[in-house]
Design a protein around this motif. Structure first.
Motif, short mmCIF file in Angstrom:
data_model
loop_
_atom_site.label_atom_id
_atom_site.label_comp_id
_atom_site.label_asym_id
_atom_site.label_seq_id
_atom_site.Cartn_x
_atom_site.Cartn_y
_atom_site.Cartn_z
N GLY A 246 0.72 -1.18 -0.10
CA GLY A 246 0.03 -0.07 0.14
C GLY A 246 0.78 1.21 -0.13
N LEU A 247 1.67 1.47 0.99
CA LEU A 247 2.53 2.65 0.92
C LEU A 247 3.38 2.78 -0.08
CD1 LEU A 247 2.96 3.07 5.02
CD2 LEU A 247 1.51 4.25 3.46
N SER A 248 4.02 1.88 -0.44
CA SER A 248 5.07 1.97 -1.68
C SER A 248 4.34 2.24 -3.03
CB SER A 248 5.68 0.57 -1.81
OG SER A 248 4.95 -0.60 -2.22
N ILE A 249 3.03 1.95 -3.06
CA ILE A 249 2.18 2.44 -4.34
C ILE A 249 1.92 3.67 -4.27
CG2 ILE A 249 0.08 2.18 -5.29
CD1 ILE A 249 0.09 -0.93 -4.86
N VAL A 250 1.34 4.14 -3.01
CA VAL A 250 1.27 5.63 -2.68
C VAL A 250 2.38 6.38 -3.03
CG1 VAL A 250 0.60 7.31 -1.19
CG2 VAL A 250 -0.56 5.22 -1.03
N TYR A 251 3.56 6.26 -2.55
CA TYR A 251 4.89 6.65 -2.59
C TYR A 251 5.10 6.65 -4.22
CZ TYR A 251 9.89 7.68 -2.41
OH TYR A 251 11.01 8.21 -2.64
N LYS B 282 5.32 10.33 -6.23
CA LYS B 282 6.74 10.80 -6.85
C LYS B 282 6.51 10.92 -8.33
CE LYS B 282 9.42 11.08 -3.59
NZ LYS B 282 10.14 12.44 -3.24
N ASN B 283 5.40 10.14 -8.94
CA ASN B 283 5.33 10.24 -10.43
C ASN B 283 4.88 11.67 -10.72
OD1 ASN B 283 6.39 8.06 -11.00
ND2 ASN B 283 4.79 6.48 -10.97
N HIS B 284 4.06 12.07 -9.89
CA HIS B 284 3.40 13.44 -9.97
C HIS B 284 4.10 14.63 -9.51
CE1 HIS B 284 -0.12 10.53 -10.76
NE2 HIS B 284 -0.67 11.82 -11.57
N GLN B 285 5.42 14.44 -9.45
CA GLN B 285 6.40 15.60 -8.93
C GLN B 285 5.93 16.21 -7.45
OE1 GLN B 285 5.55 15.64 -12.09
NE2 GLN B 285 7.08 14.33 -12.54
N GLY B 286 5.50 15.27 -6.49
CA GLY B 286 5.17 15.50 -5.09
C GLY B 286 6.01 14.87 -4.35
N LYS B 287 5.75 15.20 -3.14
CA LYS B 287 6.81 14.68 -1.88
C LYS B 287 5.66 14.14 -0.94
CE LYS B 287 9.89 18.60 -2.31
NZ LYS B 287 10.48 19.58 -1.64
N ILE B 288 6.25 13.30 -0.17
CA ILE B 288 5.51 12.51 0.97
C ILE B 288 6.25 12.20 1.85
CG2 ILE B 288 5.87 10.18 -0.02
CD1 ILE B 288 3.01 9.30 0.90
N ALA C 67 1.53 9.93 10.95
CA ALA C 67 1.06 10.72 10.41
C ALA C 67 1.73 10.90 9.13
CB ALA C 67 0.99 12.22 11.00
N PHE C 68 1.14 11.21 7.93
CA PHE C 68 1.77 11.34 6.71
C PHE C 68 1.42 12.73 6.23
CE2 PHE C 68 1.26 6.73 7.45
CZ PHE C 68 2.47 6.21 6.93
N GLU C 69 2.29 13.27 5.48
CA GLU C 69 1.96 14.28 4.60
C GLU C 69 2.34 14.25 3.29
OE1 GLU C 69 4.06 18.99 4.93
OE2 GLU C 69 3.67 17.95 6.83
N ILE C 70 1.50 14.63 2.40
CA ILE C 70 1.72 14.63 1.03
C ILE C 70 1.53 16.13 0.31
CG2 ILE C 70 0.81 13.96 -0.99
CD1 ILE C 70 -0.37 11.44 0.26
N SER C 71 2.38 16.43 -0.57
CA SER C 71 2.51 17.68 -1.00
C SER C 71 2.52 17.27 -2.59
CB SER C 71 3.58 18.62 -0.65
OG SER C 71 3.65 18.87 0.48
N LEU C 72 1.70 18.08 -3.36
CA LEU C 72 1.63 17.91 -4.73
C LEU C 72 1.54 19.21 -5.48
CD1 LEU C 72 -1.35 15.27 -4.92
CD2 LEU C 72 1.23 14.84 -5.35
N PRO C 73 2.33 19.35 -6.57
CA PRO C 73 2.32 20.69 -7.19
C PRO C 73 0.80 21.18 -7.60
CG PRO C 73 3.14 18.99 -8.72
CD PRO C 73 2.93 18.30 -7.56
N ILE C 74 0.80 22.46 -7.80
CA ILE C 74 -0.63 22.98 -8.23
C ILE C 74 -0.72 22.77 -9.75
CG2 ILE C 74 -1.96 25.02 -8.41
CD1 ILE C 74 -0.79 25.96 -5.77
N SER C 75 -1.80 22.27 -10.40
CA SER C 75 -2.09 22.04 -11.62
C SER C 75 -2.17 23.40 -12.32
CB SER C 75 -3.24 21.34 -11.94
OG SER C 75 -3.08 20.03 -11.18
#
Length: 65
Positions: A26-31, A35-41, A52-60
């Protein structure tokens, strides 16, 4: 979870389930998705309290009309 376990949390083979009760992907797939969307986790944990998990994704960019 302790810091040693936290270092492994995004590995494909990581699981807290007993043997035979799940693949632990599960978490490796989320990771990978993040990452494929240029985000950070990232993950942080306090043993006995929670994780706690923090996910940051770039603004479209806005859609082109």
């Amino acid at each position: 979870m302790n810091q040693e376990t936290l270092k492994k949390v995004f590995r494909p083979s990581f699981t807290t389930k007993p043997i035979g009760k799940g693949p632990g992907l599960g978490l490796s797939i989320v990771y990978g998705i993040v990452k494929n969307h240029q985000g950070k986790i990232s993950a942080s944990s306090i043993p006995g309290i929670g994780t706690a998990f923090e996910i940051s994704l770039p603004i479209s960019p806005p859609p082109v009309a």
